[in-house]
Scaffold this active site. Structure first.
Site, short mmCIF file in Angstrom:
data_model
loop_
_atom_site.label_atom_id
_atom_site.label_comp_id
_atom_site.label_asym_id
_atom_site.label_seq_id
_atom_site.Cartn_x
_atom_site.Cartn_y
_atom_site.Cartn_z
N ARG A 1447 22.78 8.04 25.76
CA ARG A 1447 22.83 7.77 27.19
C ARG A 1447 22.19 6.42 27.46
NH1 ARG A 1447 19.09 9.76 32.11
NH2 ARG A 1447 20.22 8.56 33.68
N HIS A 1492 20.98 2.86 37.45
CA HIS A 1492 19.63 3.29 37.06
C HIS A 1492 18.62 2.32 37.69
CE1 HIS A 1492 17.31 5.74 33.88
NE2 HIS A 1492 16.42 5.15 34.64
N GLU A 1537 18.40 9.71 39.19
CA GLU A 1537 17.22 10.03 39.98
C GLU A 1537 17.25 9.39 41.37
OE1 GLU A 1537 13.66 9.25 37.75
OE2 GLU A 1537 14.23 10.58 36.12
N ASN A 1680 16.90 15.47 34.92
CA ASN A 1680 15.77 14.81 34.27
C ASN A 1680 14.52 15.62 34.60
OD1 ASN A 1680 17.57 12.84 33.60
ND2 ASN A 1680 16.65 11.21 34.85
N TYR A 1682 10.31 16.47 33.31
CA TYR A 1682 9.19 16.11 32.44
C TYR A 1682 8.01 17.08 32.53
CZ TYR A 1682 11.45 11.59 31.73
OH TYR A 1682 12.33 10.61 31.38
N GLU A 1748 17.16 13.62 30.61
CA GLU A 1748 15.91 12.97 30.22
C GLU A 1748 14.84 14.04 30.05
OE1 GLU A 1748 14.31 9.82 32.63
OE2 GLU A 1748 16.25 8.82 32.83
#
Length: 1925
Positions: A1447, A1492, A1537, A1680, A1682, A1748
C-alpha cells in the site's frame, strides 16, 4: 359418622372443658396409627399381615407387608381423609428396616419397598396428615445383627446411621418428625451384645449420630427428631439412666410411651412429672397412650380423658401432643357427656373460617401482649435474604440488544414523578460486582432478583434471544454462588416486553405460550444453578394497578373486567410453568417453583361488628385469596369472592365485574402448583363493611368494603404504608391456616418500608425500627404459632426506581445517589442492623461476647529465620540494580498475568488514631496525637482525629466492609492510651479492652485474621511527659503493654507487629519534629530513639517467645517503611553505592540489627562515625550496642514486613557537616522523575516497577525471608470521587509487580495489604488526603462509608487471587483464510522526498514543514527516505517481507502540480508507473491511496477542503489516475484517514494546512466535502472503470477503540460510544449506513449549536439526493487502527465552539498498558479485536481490510525491536480471533510501516518502520529489524500454526540477506534482558518473555519445533474460507 362424633367430642372436650385455649388446640398434635392388624383386616387386607422374620415376634403393625401387592387398590386414602376430618393431625409410620435393606447394606435397598413407603407417605401428606416416622421398631434385623457381631464397637451405630441417612434422603421431603427407635426393650434385647450397659451404649450412639447427621445435613426445613422412651418398659435402672443422660442433648422433643390405670390417676401424674423434671424444658409427645383396667370407659369415657388432659394442662408439663388411637374407639355416648359439660359455655360456631379463627385467636390480646418483644432465634437453616426487581435497578434500558418494556414506555411518556425514567436506574446492569460486593457485606443466604423478559427475549418470544442479556444473568448468578449466596429468581416482575403488550399483553391468552417458552428457556439456561424460582411477583399489583386503576403500565383502567381477565391468564400461565418445571426439569435440577403474593392484613374497623369482620375477610380474599385459593386450595377462586361478585352484579342493572370461570380440567391443572408460598407484606388496614350499594367498577364497591387506617399507626414516606408490625404475625397465621398448613413452607419474600429522599438518608432509624419489629413478629409466628416460615427477604438491597413515584421513595438498605453518574452505594444504618440480625439468626437473649469460632484462616508458620552475616559495603544486594536498571521500558513494563499461592494473605490496613475517634470516650487517656492536633495550625484545616471515622463506635460497619472486600486479614493497631490510659498497667481501661475484644471476635467469626500493631505512633501523653521514646524506661513500659495484649488477645491474634515505621517515629517525631512530640534534634535524637525502639522491640519479642509462643503459635515482627531508590546513573558505582546506602539508613537501621547481626549496618556506623569525627565530636552520634544487647536483638523477627508507597531517583552527594543531621549523614540527593504519575503527595509518585525491585532487594539482602507487604496505596486530594480511576491503576500495576517478584524472581512473598480500608485522618494532611478504598463523608456525623470503585476492583483481585489471564485474551493458534492479503504501507510525503524534483508542485505539507516550530527538530520531508529515487531498494525490502500487497499513496501535487488537470506532470506519473511495474514484476499487488494528506498548495490557496469546488477537483484527479494507472491497480483507496484531515488539519491545526481559527465549523465543512469527494470518486470508478479494470475501491477510516474509563458506569459507556461515533462513525455512517451522519453527532452538535444562540446546526446537512449518492459507496471497509483509549464524559462550557466540546468526551490510558515511542499509542491488542467486531455489528459485516497497524519507538536506533515483534504478534492474533471466533469478514492486514520515515509533526523522532533507515547517512541505507523477520514469518505461515499438528515448514529460519551497509549504533549482538545475544537469539528470547504473559507462547513452540520435541496437545481453531471479491 361414629368416628366423627368421637373426635368432635375429643376436641371440644380438650378445648372447652379443660380451659385449654383455641390456639393451643390448633397446634396440638393428635397422633394416630400405625396401621394395626385389626385395621388391616377391616380394610380387607387379611393376607397382608407381616410374617415372622429373623426370630422376631410378629409385628402388630400391618403395613409392614402392605407393599407386597401395592397400595393402589386399598382404601387408605379415604381412611386417612376421614381421620383428618375428625381432627387427627399426625400419623405414625414404622419403617421396616429388614424390608427396606434386606441385606443390611444401605447401598442395596429394595426399590419396590422404598417406592411403596414413599407412596404411603404421600398419601398421608395428601390427606393433610403429617407422618411421624419411626426408623426402627422392635428387634434388630438379623442381617444387621450379624454384621454388628464381633465388629468394632461402633459397628451397630455405623449401620444404623447408613440406614437413617438413606431414609432422611429418600423420604425427608415428606417427613418433618422422626423417631429413631421405639419399643426399646425389644431393640436392646436383640442387639448382639451380652452386657446391658454395652447394649444401651450402642443404642445411644446410634441415636446420637443419627440426630447429629440429621441436623447437620437434612433438617434445613426445620424438622425434628426424637426417640421413644417408656415409663412401663422393662429396662434395668442403669440402662434407663444411661439412656436418659446420654440422650439429653440429642432430642428435639421427648417421646413417651405411657400407660394410664383407671382409678390410679396419681401414678400417671407422678410419672409424667418425673420425666418432665429429668428433661427440664424439653417438650413431650405422648407417643403411645394405653388405658388399662378401665372397664367402665365405655360407660363413662370422660374420666380417663379428663385425667389425661388435666395433666396436659398443668403448668409444669410441656406436652405438645398425644396418641389418640384409643380415644377413636370410645362410645358415641361421649358426645352427650360433652354437650352437658358445655351447657354453660358460650356457643361456639360449628364451622369457623380461617380468618375468623385467626382473628379470634388474637382479638383478646392486650396491647402490651401484642407488642411484646420476643428474645429468641429462628430455626437452624432459616434463610435470610434481600431483593430487587430488574426494572427497579438494572437501567441499561436499550443496551446490548435489550427490547423495550412497558415500564420503559411508561417512563418515556411522562407518567412518572418529575418525568423520571428507569433508563439508568442504579446502573446494575453494569454493576454486578458492586451489588455482589454489597451482598457479601450484608451476608444473606438468598438474593431475590428478577429476570428482565425483554432483556433476554427482546420481542418477548424465543425467535430472538439476546445473548448479552443472558450473559449478564449468568455472570450475576455465578458471582452470587461464588459468594455463597443462593439466587431466588423471579421470572416476571412487571416488566412485560412492549412487543407483547402491543398484542394485548396479559389480556391475550396467547401470552401464556410466550411466557411458558420464556420460562422454558430460563429453566434450561439457568436452572442448573437456580433452586428457587418465582413465576410471578405480586400478580395482584399487575392486575390491580396495571389493568384496574391504571397507575402502572400498561395504564389500563378497567377494574371490573380487564383486571380479572389478567389475573385469570396469569394463574393459568403460572400453573403451566409449574407443570413444565415439574415434568421436565425438577428431577434433574431439584429446584422449587412458587409465586409471591402480596397482601395486607385486614383488621375489622369495629371489632364488635360482625359485618366488619366479614368485610375484613372479604378484603383478604379479594387481595390474597384471588390468587392463593386457586393455587393452594382447590384450583378455583374463593367462594367469598365468587359470591360477592355475583351478588354485586345481581344488585346492579349492569354487569359490574366479570370473573372468568375455570373449567374442571383447569381447576385440576392450577391446584397445587406451588412448592412454597411466597408472601409479600408491608402494612395493614382497618376494614369496614359498606352498606351503600354502589355499582361503580372499583374493588371496594365490588367487594363491599371500605379501607381505613388507625391514626395511631405511624405512617411511612408512602401514603399506602403504615407501620403495623403485628399484622404480619396474624397474616402469617392466616396463610398457614388457610393455605399452607404443614405441607407448604412460607417464604416471606418482600417486606420493607420506604423513606423520603430528603433529610438523613443514611441513618434510617425508621427502617431499623420497622425491620426490628416486623422480623420479631415473624419470629413469634414461627416460635409461638408454629407457622412454617422458612425465609425472610428484606426489600430492598438498594434504593431504586419505584414505579410512578420514580426515585422519591427509598426502600434500599443501601443509599444510591441518583444525582451522581457513578450511582454510588452507601450502606445505611438499616443495612448494618439487618446484617447483625442475619448474623444472630434473630434476636438471641444474649449475644456471646467472645467468639468460640476456631481460628481457621491461613497463618504464618512460626519458624526461626537463619542468622545472617553483616552487610557488605555496598551490600551484595547491589546485584538488584545490575539486574534491573538496564531493562528497557518494554521489558520493565510488560504486564504479567498469573495468580499467587492459595494461602496468600490478602488484606487491608488501618491504624487506631486514624480511624477510631472516641478520643476521650470511656476512659481513654490522651495520646501525643490528641494533644498535637488540638493545637491550631499543626494540621491542615485544623483537623483532628477526635472522631475520625468513628470506628470506635462502628465495629459492625467496618466488619461489613471487610466482609465485602473478602480479605483474609485486617491489619489494625491498638491504641495504647485506650487500653492503658496513663501508659502503665496500673490503669487498665476495661472499655477499651472490650472494644478490641469485640473487634477481634467479629474478625475471627468472619474468618478474617487480625494482624495487630502494638504501636502506630499514638504514645500515651503521660509517657511523653516522662520523656517519651528518649526515656529507656519505655522499654519496660512497652513490654508491659505488649504482655497485657498478648495475654488478653493472643488466643485469637496470631500475627503481631511491634512498631509501625520506626524510622518515621525516630526521624519525623524526634528529628524534623513534624510529628509529635515535635522534637527537632536531627543529628542525635533520632539515633537515640531508634536505639531504644530496637531494644523495646527485642524485649517484646522475647516476652512473646518465652511466655506465649508455645501456646498461641503466632508470629511477631516490626514493620519498617521503605521507598525504592533508583540510581540516577546505573553505570556509576557511586550512585549504586548511594542507593544502597540510602536503603541501609532507611530500613537497615532497624532490620539489620534484627535480621542480621544485632548491630547497625557497617555503612551507617562508618558514615555517622566519620562525620561525627569530622564534626569534632568525641564519639559517634550513633549509639553502640553491647555484645549482650546485640545477641539479644539479633533474630527478633519471624517474618519480614514492610510498608511501601513510592520510588525516587538517587545520586551520591557531598552534604554539609552542620547542622548535624541524620539526613546529611546519608550523603545522597534524591529527586523524582516528572513523568512519573503524581498523587496527592508531591513526593509520592506512582512508580510500580520499584515494588518488584524492592522485593528483590529484600530477598538478596535478607536471605529471602517470608515477606508481607502491610501497607501499599496512593493518596488523592479529592473529597467526593468514588470513581477513583488512578487508585485502580496504582493497585493494578503495583500488585502486578509484586506478582512478577513472586512468579519470576522467586521472592518469598506471603501477603499483601492495601492501604487503607477507608479514608481516614492522614496525619499532617488531616482529611485533605484520601487513601481509602471506601469513601468516608467526614461532614456527616454518621460517617457513612461508600465503596469506591477501587474497593470493588481490589475485591476482584482477592477473589481471583491475583490477575489471571482472561479466557478471551489467551493466545489462539490458527491460520487466516486462503488468499488473505498481507501488506505493508507507506505514504508519499513520508518516504518519497524529491519535494521539488521533476516538476513536482508544492503540497500543503511542503509548506507546513518549512514553517518554523511546526515540526520537531525542524525536520522536513524534502528528502525523507528518498524513495523517489530508490524504487529497486524499496521493492527488495518488500520481497524480503513476502508481502502479497504493498500500500502506497500518490502525491497529488507530483502528478498535478497545481492540483488541476490543466497541467499533468508526466515525470511524476512515470515514477508511479515504474513503481507499479516493479511491484507487479515481483508479484506484489499495489494498493493505491489517492489522497494521503498532501493536498496541492495551489488548491489550499483557494480554501482547500473547505471549498466545495474541491469535490470536482478530486474527481478529476481520480479520473486521471484511473485512466493512466487503472490497468495495473486493482485496489484503490480514495482517502486516508479523513478524520485527521478534518480535525488535525482544519480544527486544531497540528497538521497541514495548520488551520485552527474555526474549530467548531471548519472540521465539519471539511469532513462534508471529503465524504462527497469520496462518493464522487467511487461512482466514477463504479460507473466508468470497474467493468473494464475489475478493481475495488473504498475509503480508509482511522479509529482508536474506546473502552469506558469505568466499565461499570453507564455514563462512561455512553462516552465510549460517543467517542467512536464522532471518530469512526463521522465518516463511516454516511458511507456504510444511510448516507447521513449518525444520530449521536447530529443531536449533540444541534443541541450545542442551539445553546450557543445559533439557528441551525454547525454540522452541515446532506440533501436527500446527496444521501442517496453517498450511501453504499464502498467495496470494503478500510481501517487504520493503532490503539485504545479509556473514554469518559466531560462537560465543556456552552460557549466553546469546537469539535472536542461537541464530542464531550475526554480520554485517558491505563498505566498497565505498554507504551511506545508515541505518547498517544499504547499497546492494547484487545481493542483491535473489539473494533473489528464492532464494525461487523454496526455496519452489517462488510469486508474489512486493515490498511494500517503498527508501533513506534524513540531514542537510539536498535535493530532488535522486541516491542514491535510483540505488538504484531499480539495484534495479528487478535485479528485472527476476530475472524475465527467472531466471524468478522477480514480480508487483509497491512503493517505500518515498511521503513522508518517522516512521521508528520514529530519528524524523524518517532520510527514505525520494519526496516531501519539511517537518516544520518546521505545514502539512507535500509536494514531489517527483528520485527521484519517476524512479520515475514507470520506471512509465510499465514498466521500462527497449531503446534499439535507437528513441525511447520513455514517456521524454518531462512538465511538472512547480508546488508549492504551498517547503520550507526546497530550491531549484530544485541542486549536483551541483561544478556548479549545475536539478534536471532534475542528474537527467540522474546518469545520466552511472551510465554510469561500469554498461555502457550509462540516462542516456546518455535523452540519445541527446533528441538523436534512433541508438543502437548491443544485445540486447533477451525479455519474459515473467505471468497475473493
Amino acid at each position: 359418622m361414629e368416628l366423627l362424633c368421637k373426635t368432635i367430642v375429643f376436641f371440644l372436650f380438650v378445648s372447652l372443658s379443660f380451659g385449654i385455649d383455641w390456639e393451643f388446640a390448633q397446634n396440638f398434635i393428635a397422633v394416630a396409627g400405625p396401621l394395626t392388624s385389626e385395621l388391616v383386616n377391616r380394610l380387607h387386607l387379611q393376607d397382608q399381615a407381616l410374617p415372622k422374620e429373623d426370630g422376631c415376634p410378629a409385628v402388630s403393625e400391618g403395613h409392614g407387608a402392605l407393599c407386597q401387592q401395592g397400595l393402589a387398590a386399598l382404601e387408605l386414602p379415604q381412611y386417612f381423609s376421614r381421620l383428618r376430618e375428625i381432627g387427627v393431625t399426625h400419623y405414625k409410620v414404622f419403617l421396616p428396616w429388614a424390608r427396606i435393606h434386606p441385606t443390611g447394606d444401605a447401598r442395596k435397598p429394595d426399590e419396590a419397598q422404598v417406592q411403596c413407603y414413599e407412596e404411603l407417605l404421600r398419601m398421608l401428606v395428601a390427606a393433610d396428615l403429617r407422618p411421624v416416622v419411626v426408623l426402627h421398631h422392635q428387634c434388630v434385623p438379623g442381617a444387621v445383627a450379624a454384621q454388628a457381631t464381633g465388629g468394632k464397637a461402633t459397628a451397630f451405630a455405623d449401620l444404623f446411621l447408613q440406614y437413617a441417612e438413606f431414609s432422611f434422603r429418600v423420604f425427608g421431603d415428606l417427613v418433618s418428625m422422626w423417631l429413631t427407635f421405639s419399643d426399646l426393650p425389644e431393640v436392646l434385647k436383640s442387639l448382639p451384645y451380652e452386657d446391658t450397659q454395652h447394649q444401651a451404649q450402642a443404642l445411644a450412639a446410634a441415636h446420637e449420630r443419627a440426630y447429629t447427621t440429621y441436623h447437620e445435613k437434612y433438617s434445613l426445613a426445620g424438622g425434628k427428631l426424637s426417640i421413644a422412651l417408656g415409663a412401663g418398659h422393662v429396662l434395668d435402672r442403669s440402662s434407663l439412666e444411661l439412656l436418659s443422660v446420654s440422650l439429653q442433648d440429642s432430642v428435639d422433643f421427648l417421646s413417651l410411651n405411657l400407660q394410664y390405670y383407671c382409678g390410679n390417676e396419681t401414678d400417671f401424674y407422678k410419672k409424667l412429672s418425673e420425666f418432665q423434671n429429668v428433661w427440664k424444658d424439653t417438650q413431650i409427645l405422648i407417643f403411645s397412650l394405653k388405658f388399662l383396667d378401665c372397664d367402665s370407659v365405655e360407660e363413662n369415657p370422660s374420666i380417663p380423658v379428663a385425667a389425661v388432659f388435666t395433666a396436659i394442662s398443668k403448668d409444669k408439663t410441656l406436652i405438645i401432643g398425644t396418641d389418640v388411637n384409643e380415644l377413636l374407639d370410645f362410645s358415641p355416648r361421649i358426645l352427650s357427656k360433652a354437650n352437658a359439660l358445655r351447657e354453660d359455655q358460650d356457643a361456639v360456631p360449628t364451622s369457623r373460617s380461617s380468618y375468623q379463627t385467626v382473628w379470634e385467636m388474637f382479638a383478646k390480646e392486650t396491647e402490651l401482649e401484642r407488642d411484646s418483644f420476643l428474645q429468641d432465634v429462628f430455626p437452624s437453616g432459616f434463610l435470610w435474604g434481600t431483593s430487587t426487581g430488574a426494572f427497579n435497578i438494572e437501567g441499561a434500558w436499550a443496551e446490548d440488544g435489550k427490547g423495550e418494556s412497558i415500564w420503559d414506555q411508561f417512563g418515556h411518556t411522562g407518567h412518572v414523578y418529575m418525568n423520571q425514567t428507569a433508563d439508568v436506574a442504579c446502573d446494575s446492569y453494569y454493576k454486578t460486582s458492586y451489588d455482589v460486593y454489597l451482598l457479601r457485606g450484608l451476608q444473606p443466604q438468598l438474593y431475590k432478583f428478577s429476570l428482565s423478559w425483554p432483556r433476554i427475549l427482546p420481542a418477548g418470544t424465543t425467535k430472538t434471544i439476546n445473548s448479552k442479556g443472558v450473559d449478564y444473568y449468568n455472570q450475576l448468578i455465578n458471582r452470587l454462588l461464588e459468594s455463597n449466596i443462593e439466587p431466588m429468581v423471579t421470572l416476571f416482575h412487571w416488566d412485560l416486553p412492549q412487543a407483547l403488550q402491543v398484542l394485548g399483553g396479559w389480556q391475550n391468552d396467547s401470552i401464556i405460550d410466550a411466557f411458558v417458552n420464556y420460562a422454558d428457556f430460563c429453566f434450561a439456561t439457568f436452572g442448573d444453578r437456580i433452586k428457587f424460582w418465582v413465576t410471578f411477583h405480586e400478580p395482584w399489583v399487575i392486575s390491580y394497578a396495571g389493568y384496574g386503576t391504571g397507575e402502572h403500565p400498561p395504564g389500563i383502567t378497567d377494574p371490573g373486567v380487564a383486571s380479572y381477565k389478567v389475573a385469570h391468564t396469569i394463574l393459568k400461565a403460572h400453573a403451566t410453568v409449574w407443570h413444565l418445571y415439574n415434568n421436565k426439569y425438577r428431577s434433574q435440577q431439584q429446584g422449587k417453583v412458587g409465586l409471591v403474593l402480596n397482601s395486607d392484613w385486614a383488621e375489622p374497623k369495629t371489632p364488635t361488628n360482625s359485618e366488619d369482620v366479614r368485610a375484613s375477610e372479604r378484603y383478604l380474599q379479594f387481595m390474597l385469596g384471588w390468587f392463593a385459593h386457586p393455587v393452594f386450595v382447590n384450583g378455583d377462586y374463593p367462594d367469598i369472592l365468587k359470591a360477592q361478585i355475583q351478588e354485586t352484579n345481581q344488585q346492579c342493572s349492569t354487569t359490574v365485574a366479570q370473573l372468568p370461570v375455570f373449567t374442571e380440567e383447569e381447576k385440576s391443572w392450577v391446584n397445587g402448583t406451588a412448592d412454597f408460598f411466597g408472601l409479600s407484606h408491608y402494612t395493614s388496614r382497618l376494614v369496614s363493611a359498606v352498606t351503600d350499594e354502589t355499582c361503580t367498577a372499583s374493588y371496594e364497591s365490588i367487594g363491599r368494603f371500605s379501607v381505613h387506617v388507625d391514626p395511631s399507626w405511624p405512617q411511612a414516606a408512602s401514603s399506602w404504608i403504615h407501620v403495623v408490625p403485628w399484622g404480619l404475625r396474624r397474616l402469617l397465621k392466616f396463610v398457614s391456616q388457610e393455605y399452607t398448613g404443614t405441607k407448604i413452607p412460607i417464604y416471606i419474600a418482600g417486606n420493607g418500608v420506604p423513606t423520603e429522599d430528603t433529610g438523613d438518608l443514611i441513618n434510617d432509624t425508621l427502617r431499623v425500627s420497622y425491620f426490628r419489629r416486623y422480623i420479631n413478629e415473624a419470629l413469634k409466628a414461627v416460635k409461638q404459632d408454629n407457622v412454617d416460615v422458612r425465609s425472610y427477604i428484606a426489600r430492598s438491597l438498594v434504593d431504586g426506581f419505584e414505579g410512578p413515584v420514580g426515585y422519591r421513595l427509598k426502600f434500599g438498605l443501601h443509599h444510591v445517589n441518583f444525582e451522581d453518574s457513578n450511582r454510588p452505594r452507601t450502606p445505611k444504618a438499616s443495612a448494618f442492623f439487618y446484617s447483625s440480625v442475619i448474623e444472630n439468626n434473630g434476636f438471641p437473649s444474649k449475644v456471646s461476647d467472645t467468639s468460640s469460632t476456631p481460628v481457621v484462616f491461613h497463618q504464618p508458620v512460626p519458624s526461626k529465620l537463619p542468622y545472617l552475616p553483616a552487610s557488605e559495603v555496598p551490600s551484595k544486594a547491589k546485584i538488584v540494580w545490575k539486574k534491573f536498571s538496564s531493562q528497557t521500558n518494554f521489558e520493565r513494563d510488560m504486564y504479567l498475568y498469573g495468580t499467587f499461592p492459595e494461602d496468600f494473605m490478602w488484606g487491608v490496613s488501618s491504624s487506631a488514631y486514624q480511624i477510631e475517634g472516641g478520643w476521650d470516650a470511656d476512659g481513654k487517656g490522651p495520646s501525643i496525637w490528641d494533644n498535637f492536633t488540638h493545637v491550631s495550625g499543626n494540621i491542615k484545616n485544623d483537623d483532628t482525629g477526635d472522631i475520625a471515622c468513628d470506628s470506635y463506635n462502628k465495629v459492625e460497619e467496618d466488619i461489613y466492609l471487610l466482609r465485602a472486600l473478602g480479605v483474609k486479614n485486617y491489619r489494625f493497631s491498638l491504641s495504647w492510651p485506650r487500653i492503658f490510659p496513663n501508659g502503665r498497667n496500673s490503669s487498665v481501661n476495661s472499655h477499651g479492652v472490650d472494644h478490641y475484644n469485640r473487634l477481634i471476635d467479629k474478625l475471627v467469626a468472619n474468618n478474617i485474621a487480625p494482624v495487630v500493631t502494638l504501636y502506630h505512633w499514638d504514645l500515651p501523653q503521660a509517657l511523653q511527659d516522662a520523656g517519651g521514646w528518649e526515656n529507656s524506661e519505655l522499654i519496660d513500659l512497652f513490654d508491659s503493654f505488649a504482655d497485657f495484649c498478648f495475654q488478653t488477645f493472643g488466643d485469637r491474634v496470631k500475627f503481631w507487629i511491634t512498631f509501625n515505621e520506626p524510622q518515621v517515629i525516630a526521624w519525623a517525631s524526634y528529628g524534623t519534629g513534624e510529628f509529635p512530640p515535635n522534637i527537632k534534634e536531627p543529628g542525635s535524637a533520632p539515633y537515640r530513639v531508634a536505639h531504644i525502639l530496637l531494644k523495646a522491640h527485642a524485649r517484646v519479642y522475647h516476652t512473646y517467645d518465652d511466655k506465649y509462643r508455645a501456646s498461641q503459635g503466632g508470629v511477631i515482627a516490626l514493620c519498617p517503611n521503605i521507598d525504592w531508590v533508583e540510581p540516577q546513573t546505573p553505570s556509576n558505582p557511586r550512585d549504586i553505592e548511594a542507593a544502597d546506602r540510602y536503603l541501609q539508613f532507611l530500613v537497615g537501621w532497624f532490620t539489620h540489627p534484627i535480621l542480621k547481626n544485632g548491630d547497625y549496618p557497617d555503612v551507617m556506623k562508618w558514615k555517622v562515625g566519620n562525620r561525627s569525627e569530622l564534626q569534632n565530636l568525641p564519639s559517634s552520634r550513633l549509639p553502640a550496642f553491647t555484645a549482650e544487647e546485640r545477641e539479644y536483638i539479633r533474630g527478633t523477627a519471624d517474618v519480614f514486613c514492610f510498608n511501601t508507597y513510592t520510588s525516587m531517583i538517587i545520586t551520591h552527594a557531598t552534604t554539609q557537616l552542620r547542622p548535624f543531621s541524620y539526613e546529611y549523614d546519608q550523603e545522597v540527593a534524591t529527586k523524582v522523575d516528572s513523568s512519573w504519575p503524581s498523587s496527592g503527595l508531591s513526593n509520592h509518585r506512582a512508580v510500580a516497577w520499584g515494588m518488584r525491585r524492592l522485593l528483590n532487594w529484600i530477598k538478596e539482602e535478607y536471605g529471602n525471608p517470608p515477606i508481607y507487604v502491610l501497607e501499599n496505596g496512593v493518596g488523592l486530594k479529592t473529597t467526593s470521587e468514588v470513581d477513583d480511576n488512578s487508585r485502580i491503576f496504582y493497585y493494578k500495576t503495583y500488585i502486578d509487580e509484586a506478582l512478577k517478584a513472586y512468579k519470576l524472581d522467586g521472592v518469598n512473598l506471603k501477603g499483601y495489604n492495601a492501604w487503607s480500608l477507608m479514608d481516614s485522618f492522614e496525619w499532617l494532611n488531616g482529611y485533605e488526603l484520601r487513601f481509602g478504598l471506601h469513601q468516608v463523608d467526614f461532614d456527616n456525623p454518621n460517617r457513612p462509608r461508600t465503596p469506591k470503585r477501587s474497593a470493588v476492583y481490589y475485591a476482584e483481585i482477592i477473589h481471583n487471587n491475583g490477575i489471571p489471564l482472561l479466557e478471551e485474551d489467551q493466545f489462539l493458534y490458527g491460520e487466516f483464510p486462503k488468499n488473505f492479503v498481507w501488506s505493508v504501507a507507506t505514504a508519499a510525503y513520508q518516504i518519497e522526498g524529491g519535494w521539488r524534483a521533476d516538476g513536482k508542485g508544492l503540497s500543503i505539507w511542503d509548506k507546513y514543514a518549512h514553517t518554523p516550530l511546526k515540526i520537531s527538530n525542524g525536520d522536513t520531508g524534502d528528502v525523507a527516505c528518498d524513495s523517489y529515487h530508490k524504487i529497486e531498494e524499496d521493492v527488495e525490502m518488500l520481497k524480503s517481507l513476502k508481502v502479497s500487497h504493498y500500500r502506497f499513496s500518490i502525491s497529488w501535487s507530483r502528478v498535478l502540480p497545481d492540483g488541476t488537470i490543466s497541467h499533468i506532470n508526466e515525470k511524476g506519473l512515470n515514477y508511479y508507473e515504474r513503481l507499479l511495474d516493479a511491484l507487479l514484476a515481483a508479484n506484489i499487488m499495489p494498493q493505491v491511496t489517492l489522497y494521503h494528506w498532501d493536498l496541492p498548495q495551489a488548491l489550499q490557496n483557494v480554501g482547500g477542503w473547505e471549498n466545495d469546488t474541491i469535490v470536482q477537483r478530486f474527481k478529476e484527479y481520480a479520473e486521471l489516475l484511473f485512466q493512466r494507472l487503472g490497468d495495473k491497480v486493482k485496489f484503490w483507496i480514495t482517502l486516508n484517514e479523513p478524520y485527521n484531515t478534518a480535525y488535525l488539519g482544519y480544527g486544531v491545526g497540528t497538521a497541514a494546512p495548520g488551520v485552527s481559527v474555526r474549530p467548531g465549523r471548519a472540521p465539519y465543512v471539511v469532513g462534508h466535502n471529503l465524504i462527497k469527494a469520496h462518493a464522487e470518486a467511487w461512482h466514477l470508478y463504479n460507473e466508468t472503470y470497474r467493468a473494464k479494470q475489475g478493481g475495488v475501491i473504498s475509503i480508509t477510516i482511522n479509529s482508536d477503540w474506546a473502552e469506558p474509563r469505568n466499565p461499570h458506569k453507564q455514563e462512561d459507556i455512553d462516552a465510549a460510544k460517543q467517542y467512536l461515533q464522532f471518530l469512526l462513525g463521522w465518516f463511516a455512517h454516511p458511507i456504510f449506513k444511510n448516507g447521513d451522519y449518525n444520530e449521536v453527532m447530529k443531536r449533540r452538535i444541534w443541541e450545542r449549536s442551539l445553546a450557543q444562540g445559533l439557528s441551525q446546526s454547525r454540522l452541515p446537512e446532506f440533501t436527500e439526493s446527496e444521501k442517496q449518492r453517498i450511501k453504499g459507496t464502498y467495496d470494503y471497509f478500510g481501517l487504520n487502527h493503532y490503539t485504545t483509549v479509556l473514554a469518559y464524559k466531560i462537560n465543556y462550557p456552552a460557549g466553546i465552539l469546537s469539535y472536542d466540546s461537541d464530542r464531550g468526551v475526554a480520554s485517558v490510558t491505563d498505566r498497565s498498558w505498554l507504551g511506545s515511542g508515541s505518547l498517544w499509542l499504547k499497546v492494547t491488542p484487545f481493542g483491535f479485536r473489539k473494533i473489528l467486531r464492532w464494525i461487523k455489528e454496526e455496519y452489517n459485516n462488510p469486508p474489512i481490510y486493515v490498511t494500517e497497524n503498527g508501533i513506534s519507538e524513540r531514542g537510539a536506533a536498535d535493530l532488535n525491536d522486541p516491542w514491535r515483534t510483540h505488538y504484531y504478534w499480539s495484534y495479528i492474533n487478535e485479528a485472527l480471533k476476530a475472524v475465527v471466533l467472531d466471524g468478522v469478514d477480514l480480508r487483509g492486514y497491512t503493517a505500518w510501516t515498511l521503513m522508518d520515515n517522516f512521521e508528520w509533526a514529530v519528524g524523524f523522532d518517532e520510527r514505525f518502520g520494519l526496516f531501519h533507515v539511517n537518516f544520518t547517512d546521505p545514502s539512507l541505507p535500509r536494514r531489517p529489524k527483528a520485527s521484519a523477520r517476524y512479520y515475514s514469518q507470520i506471512i509465510n505461515c499465514n498466521g500462527f500454526p497449531d503446534p499439535t499438528t507437528g513441525p511447520h515448514p513455514c517456521l524454518e529460519a531462512e538465511p538472512e540477506v547480508t546488508p549492504t551497509d551498517t547503520a550507526p549504533g546497530v550491531a549484530d549482538s544485541v542486549h536483551f534482558l541483561g544478556l548479549d545475544l545475536t539478534s536471532q537469539s534475542a528474537e527467540l528470547a522474546l518469545y520466552v518473555l511472551f510465554a510469561l504473559s500469554v498461555v502457550g507462547a509462540l516462542g516456546l513452540v518455535l523452540s519445541a519445533f527446533r528441538c523436534r520435541k512433541t508438543p502437548k496437545s491443544s485445540h486447533k481453531p477451525p479455519q474459515m474460507e473467505l471468497s475473493q471479491m
